[in-house]
Design an enzyme around this catalytic site. Structure first.
Site, PDB file in Angstrom:
ATOM      1  N   HIS A  21     -25.883  22.410 -16.329  1.00 33.68           N
ATOM      2  CA  HIS A  21     -26.618  23.390 -15.294  1.00 33.68           C
ATOM      3  C   HIS A  21     -25.380  24.613 -15.282  1.00 33.68           C
ATOM      4  O   HIS A  21     -24.165  24.326 -15.490  1.00 33.68           O
ATOM      5  CB  HIS A  21     -26.815  22.792 -14.049  1.00 33.68           C
ATOM      6  CG  HIS A  21     -25.781  22.365 -13.188  1.00 33.68           C
ATOM      7  ND1 HIS A  21     -26.098  21.490 -12.083  1.00 33.68           N
ATOM      8  CD2 HIS A  21     -24.351  22.838 -13.093  1.00 33.68           C
ATOM      9  CE1 HIS A  21     -24.836  21.402 -11.496  1.00 33.68           C
ATOM     10  NE2 HIS A  21     -23.964  22.155 -11.998  1.00 33.68           N
ATOM     11  N   ASP A  24     -24.510  31.309  -6.115  1.00 31.42           N
ATOM     12  CA  ASP A  24     -25.438  30.114  -5.461  1.00 31.42           C
ATOM     13  C   ASP A  24     -24.853  29.938  -3.968  1.00 31.42           C
ATOM     14  O   ASP A  24     -23.701  30.198  -3.645  1.00 31.42           O
ATOM     15  CB  ASP A  24     -25.774  29.025  -6.209  1.00 31.42           C
ATOM     16  CG  ASP A  24     -24.456  28.490  -6.984  1.00 31.42           C
ATOM     17  OD1 ASP A  24     -23.429  28.637  -6.337  1.00 31.42           O
ATOM     18  OD2 ASP A  24     -24.492  27.815  -8.083  1.00 31.42           O
ATOM     19  N   ASN A  39     -24.392  17.983 -16.821  1.00 34.50           N
ATOM     20  CA  ASN A  39     -25.598  17.873 -17.281  1.00 34.50           C
ATOM     21  C   ASN A  39     -26.002  19.526 -18.087  1.00 34.50           C
ATOM     22  O   ASN A  39     -27.385  19.603 -18.226  1.00 34.50           O
ATOM     23  CB  ASN A  39     -26.909  17.807 -16.352  1.00 34.50           C
ATOM     24  CG  ASN A  39     -26.654  18.499 -15.057  1.00 34.50           C
ATOM     25  OD1 ASN A  39     -26.009  19.687 -14.962  1.00 34.50           O
ATOM     26  ND2 ASN A  39     -27.544  18.374 -14.196  1.00 34.50           N
ATOM     27  N   GLU A  99     -30.941  23.526 -12.775  1.00 35.55           N
ATOM     28  CA  GLU A  99     -30.748  22.134 -13.406  1.00 35.55           C
ATOM     29  C   GLU A  99     -31.590  22.056 -14.601  1.00 35.55           C
ATOM     30  O   GLU A  99     -32.684  22.909 -14.773  1.00 35.55           O
ATOM     31  CB  GLU A  99     -31.206  21.373 -12.324  1.00 35.55           C
ATOM     32  CG  GLU A  99     -30.395  21.375 -11.053  1.00 35.55           C
ATOM     33  CD  GLU A  99     -28.899  20.868 -11.108  1.00 35.55           C
ATOM     34  OE1 GLU A  99     -28.449  20.353 -12.398  1.00 35.55           O
ATOM     35  OE2 GLU A  99     -28.392  20.445  -9.928  1.00 35.55           O
TER      36      GLU A  99
HETATM   37  P1  PGA Z   1     -17.017  21.940 -11.135  1.00 30.81           P
HETATM   38  O1  PGA Z   1     -18.689  22.251 -11.065  1.00 30.81           O
HETATM   39  O2  PGA Z   1     -16.365  23.322 -11.621  1.00 30.81           O
HETATM   40  O3  PGA Z   1     -16.739  21.353  -9.707  1.00 30.81           O
HETATM   41  O4  PGA Z   1     -16.956  20.956 -12.181  1.00 30.81           O
HETATM   42  C1  PGA Z   1     -19.326  23.139 -12.034  1.00 30.81           C
HETATM   43  C2  PGA Z   1     -20.699  23.086 -11.818  1.00 30.81           C
HETATM   44  O5  PGA Z   1     -21.121  22.252 -11.321  1.00 30.81           O
HETATM   45  O6  PGA Z   1     -21.129  24.349 -12.251  1.00 30.81           O
END
Ligand code: PGA
Length: 245
Positions: free
Chosen positions: A138, A67, A136, A143
């Site tokens: 995602h 992404d 959450n 999301e």
């Molecule tokens: P993080 O993010 O590795 O910074 O915890 C993970 C994500 O949001 O997919």
């Protein structure tokens, strides 16, 4: 699903690097699906170390990222293209022309998303996809929502994602609100999936992956449909899951 509990972040990163190294050893022009965020940084450091020790050759490797924020130029220091260059590509013998990150500042972003699926298809599919996970649930920027997308698409970030990611920006207002992201269907097409998670704030989302139930409220639960998923979690998460049961 294979579940590995690592003692700590460092151990998790080493196990992830072992899994990636194994794929590269079997196929020297493998397609690696890569992720950004704090979680895979240790894995990338480990891969760099192994490259420096002559254990991994990236010269034929192709990579495709999950992404990118919309509105950030690839040179912006919070763009995911910049992150990948800084955290991995600048330190290994990969040909940057073989590394793909969506262009979040493309003039026609919907076209960019459509083309991205074609790029993945033309590469012949992803051999191993590295994933982090949001608090959450995602994965990439898919999301929680009523419906999830199959292919690469433009999406809005959830409010709690904007808040979580604001740690990298000067203010909440500076966090991009939209992104272009691979869809769940595209992620599930990867031959192997490696999901990394550390820290107890990820425990709730991980519980969903182990629940035997699928819900769009926790997009990561979709991974239960894939036949080759390795989940590498740290002890903090496993303790939290065990204590809650
Ligand atoms: P993080 O993010 O590795 O910074 O915890 C993970 C994500 O949001 O997919």
């Amino acid at each position: 699903m294979r579940i590995i509990v690592a003692d700590n972040y460092e151990a998790m990163s080493k196990i992830a690097a072992d899994n990636i190294q194994e794929v590269i050893t079997e196929k020297n022009d493998a397609i690696l699906g890569l992720a950004t965020g704090s979680t895979p940084i240790g894995t990338y450091e480990e891969l760099i170390k192994r490259y420096e020790e002559g254990k991994i050759d990236f010269s034929k490797i192709r990579t495709i990222n999950l992404d990118e924020y919309i509105g950030l130029h690839p040179n912006h220091n919070q763009s995911y293209r910049y992150f990948m260059n800084e955290k991995l590509f600048n330190h290994i013998n990969i040909n940057k022309e073989n590394t793909y990150v969506p262009n979040g500042s493309a003039e026609n972003i919907d076209e960019e998303a459509k083309n991205y699926d074609k790029i993945i298809e033309n590469l012949g599919g992803i051999d191993i996809q590295i994933l982090g996970i949001g608090n959450n649930g995602h994965i990439a920027f898919n999301e929680p929502d009523k419906a999830l997308n199959v292919g690469t698409h433009v999406t809005s970030l959830a409010q709690n994602t904007i808040e979580a990611n604001s740690r990298f920006f000067e203010s909440l207002d500076d966090v991009p609100k939209k992104a272009v992201t691979m869809g769940i269907g595209q992620i599930l097409k990867a031959k192997k999936i490696l999901l990394l998670a550390n820290g107890k704030n990820k425990a709730e989302a991980i519980k969903g992956i182990l629940s035997g139930k699928i819900t769009t409220d926790n997009p990561a639960t979709m991974l239960q449909l894939h036949s080759d998923v390795t989940l590498i979690i740290d002890k903090e998460i496993s303790d939290e899951i065990i204590n809650c049961n």
